[in-house]
Design an enzyme around this catalytic site. Structure first.
Site, PDB file in Angstrom:
ATOM      1  N   GLU A 276     -15.163   3.673  10.642  1.00  0.00           N
ATOM      2  CA  GLU A 276     -16.126   3.339  11.700  1.00  0.00           C
ATOM      3  C   GLU A 276     -15.808   4.154  12.952  1.00  0.00           C
ATOM      4  O   GLU A 276     -14.644   4.312  13.336  1.00  0.00           O
ATOM      5  CB  GLU A 276     -16.018   1.841  12.000  1.00  0.00           C
ATOM      6  CG  GLU A 276     -16.854   1.356  13.166  1.00  0.00           C
ATOM      7  CD  GLU A 276     -16.521  -0.070  13.552  1.00  0.00           C
ATOM      8  OE1 GLU A 276     -17.346  -0.713  14.210  1.00  0.00           O
ATOM      9  OE2 GLU A 276     -15.419  -0.549  13.182  1.00  0.00           O
ATOM     10  N   LYS A 340     -25.549   0.123  12.773  1.00  0.00           N
ATOM     11  CA  LYS A 340     -25.018  -1.226  12.556  1.00  0.00           C
ATOM     12  C   LYS A 340     -25.989  -2.263  13.096  1.00  0.00           C
ATOM     13  O   LYS A 340     -26.436  -2.181  14.244  1.00  0.00           O
ATOM     14  CB  LYS A 340     -23.653  -1.361  13.253  1.00  0.00           C
ATOM     15  CG  LYS A 340     -22.942  -2.673  12.992  1.00  0.00           C
ATOM     16  CD  LYS A 340     -21.568  -2.653  13.655  1.00  0.00           C
ATOM     17  CE  LYS A 340     -20.801  -3.936  13.391  1.00  0.00           C
ATOM     18  NZ  LYS A 340     -19.461  -3.903  14.041  1.00  0.00           N
ATOM     19  N   CYS A 390     -17.830  -2.537   9.509  1.00  0.00           N
ATOM     20  CA  CYS A 390     -16.894  -3.510  10.070  1.00  0.00           C
ATOM     21  C   CYS A 390     -17.336  -4.960   9.856  1.00  0.00           C
ATOM     22  O   CYS A 390     -17.275  -5.477   8.752  1.00  0.00           O
ATOM     23  CB  CYS A 390     -16.688  -3.216  11.557  1.00  0.00           C
ATOM     24  SG  CYS A 390     -15.317  -4.132  12.300  1.00  0.00           S
TER      25      CYS A 390
END
Length: 526
Positions: A276, A340, A390
């Site tokens: 990430e 995300k 994540c």
């Protein structure tokens, strides 16, 4: 039956024990089943005594307090990484960091508190505690995973992630089915029933789950051995988060990832998985470092899924910032991208900031990001893969959405450096293991400081890195096309538990409760 092997009348044991102290100790014992400790057998016994004590408590208030103490100490231990994170990287002094942990643990403790209150209620009403107790715990875990954007961390089933034999049933009911069976075991231990009837039922359930696990592991391993796959190089850069964005380290970062790429065998179809926000700059916006990294990508001859911060200009001239993944071709072109969608509260945005602007004075998130809108599946040659960035790997519904769109491979990109040297990274890894079992998909996982891993569709970790190391994992990721039952029906089991609890134990008492409330109001008026 003298369940706890106390000489004489068992009731004397309860009289000698302080309920809050006992519940606290049992909460700590339950937490010891999770990383970094890993004493998973404790899951099958640690909550039995509080269940019995709350059921036989003198009042509902005592049962509620028993559950709160159990939950507070359970979550304080399992979420210990929060205090270390906000102290080291948030700049808070230790008293404030421990206070933040205490606040979160207090909120999380409300769920066990209501569970033990429910136990007290159904025991007094002589209802089927062996079925309703695990159903209630499961329903509350389900609610916790969705309420206020959801925080399903440290569900009981996650404590068994390192015992693949016992978690294969997650491909039917998710982690909720595993948690259900754990609570049933504790309930049966607390109330064995006549001639140990409840113990026999719980044991039979676990024998069935274990047998199912054995059969499914053999079956999935056979399918996996003959399944097509892709070659993957998982890169672990190992950069401290407090140094990563220092401009002085930019060249060092690019050089290190270049060296990691060089450790991969030559293969034009190889996929390189980066962590990430691996690039400490805006990829494809900051021209000079972008040119350098694209040169390295072309030299590698493979495809790259890399994380990077990104921004776009919105109407009105404001900037929107995104936590993004780019899928880049061997020629250095953008094939696809993903932003995300499920952001970390207080880490990537401040909830209700518009209405609570004073929070800016106390909380400084890593960035004020905007949730993405792009589809969760990216096309890689003739394959489909799904990035889970994540926090997104924590939520099974996000992986389920990707699998429904045809994803054959789940790619987790994370930066667990924020956890420091705590049990946080191993706890976070457990979610990826469950995603592999639930959807029968291979999971490839790249973490900045570890733990990076290849996780097979049985939940078994085939290969992984050590923490705080710079490494490249060269692995073959099998691709399974089929869909599990859980992928098809989703959280049906958890919903069923919720409805059973509501219609069997909660709704029937509402008229009585409303009647008592009306009587109290009449008395006050008179």
């Amino acid at each position: 039956m003298n369940l706890f092997f106390y000489p004489g009348d068992p009731s004397m044991l309860y009289a000698r024990l302080s309920a809050p102290a006992t519940a606290s100790a049992c909460g700590i014992a339950t937490a010891l089943a999770f990383p970094p400790f890993g004493f998973w057998p404790l899951l099958f016994m640690a909550s039995a005594l509080p269940i019995r004590m709350s059921a036989r408590a003198d009042s509902s208030g005592k049962a509620f307090r028993c559950g709160f103490f159990f939950g507070f100490f359970f979550f304080s231990v399992t979420l210990h990484w929060l205090a270390a994170t906000v102290q080291a990287f948030g700049g808070l002094p230790w008293p404030a960091a421990l206070g933040a942990l205490g606040l979160l643990a207090s909120y999380m403790a409300l769920y066990p508190a209501f569970f033990f209150l429910f136990i007290h209620h159904i025991y007094q009403k002589k209802k089927n505690i062996l079925l309703l107790a695990p159903a209630a715990w499961t329903a509350l875990e389900f609610i916790r995973g969705h309420l206020f954007t959801g925080f399903p961390w440290a569900q009981l089933g996650h404590g068994l992630a390192e015992t693949p034999l016992l978690i294969q049933s997650a491909d039917m009911g998710g982690v909720y089915l595993v948690s259900f069976a754990i609570v049933m075991a504790n309930t049966a231990l607390a109330f064995p029933g006549k001639k140990g009837k409840n113990m026999v039922i719980s044991l039979c359930l676990w024998l069935c789950l274990g047998s199912y696990g054995h059969i499914r592991i053999k079956n999935i391993e056979k399918i996996t051995a003959h399944a097509p796959g892709i070659e993957v190089s998982i890169l672990q850069g190992n950069f401290p988060p407090d140094q990563k964005w220092d401009p002085a380290f930019q060249k060092k970062t690019l050089d290190r990832y270049h060296r990691l790429m060089a450790k991969a065998p030559e293969d034009e179809n190889r996929l390189f998985l980066w962590p990430e926000t691996a690039t400490p700059f805006y990829l494809f916006t900051d021209k000079a470092p972008t040119r350098q990294i694209l040169t390295h990508i072309r030299e590698s001859g493979g495809y790259h899924l890399t994380g990077s911060p990104a921004y776009e200009t919105a109407s009105g001239g404001n900037y929107l910032f995104f936590n993004r993944s780019y899928l880049i071709s061997p020629e250095g072109d953008i094939l696809a991208r993903y932003d995300k969608r499920h952001l970390v509260p207080f880490g990537e945005y401040i909830p209700l900031k518009r209405y609570l602007p004073f929070l800016d004075q106390f909380i400084v998130p890593a960035g004020e990001f905007t949730p993405g809108m792009h589809p969760p599946v990216l096309a890689f040659q003739d394959r489909l893969l799904a990035p889970l960035i994540c926090f997104e790997s924590v939520f099974p519904h996000m992986a389920r959405e990707a699998v429904a769109k045809g994803a054959e491979l789940l790619a987790v990109q994370t930066n667990d450096a924020w956890f420091g040297n705590t049990g946080g990274p191993a706890q976070h890894l457990a979610f990826s293991q469950f995603r592999a079992v639930e959807f029968r998909k291979t999971v490839i996982r790249s973490a900045n400081t570890g733990i990076s891993a290849l996780i097979l569709p049985t939940g078994r970790i085939e290969k992984k890195t050590a923490m705080n190391t710079t490494d490249t994992l060269n692995v073959r990721a099998p691709l399974l096309k089929g869909k599990s039952l859980y992928a098809e029906i989703g959280d049906f089991f958890a919903w069923a538990c919720l409805f059973v609890v509501l219609f069997k134990a909660v709704i029937p008492v509402l008229p009585v409760s409303m009647g008592r409330l009306a009587e109290l109001r009449k008395k006050k008026k008179s």
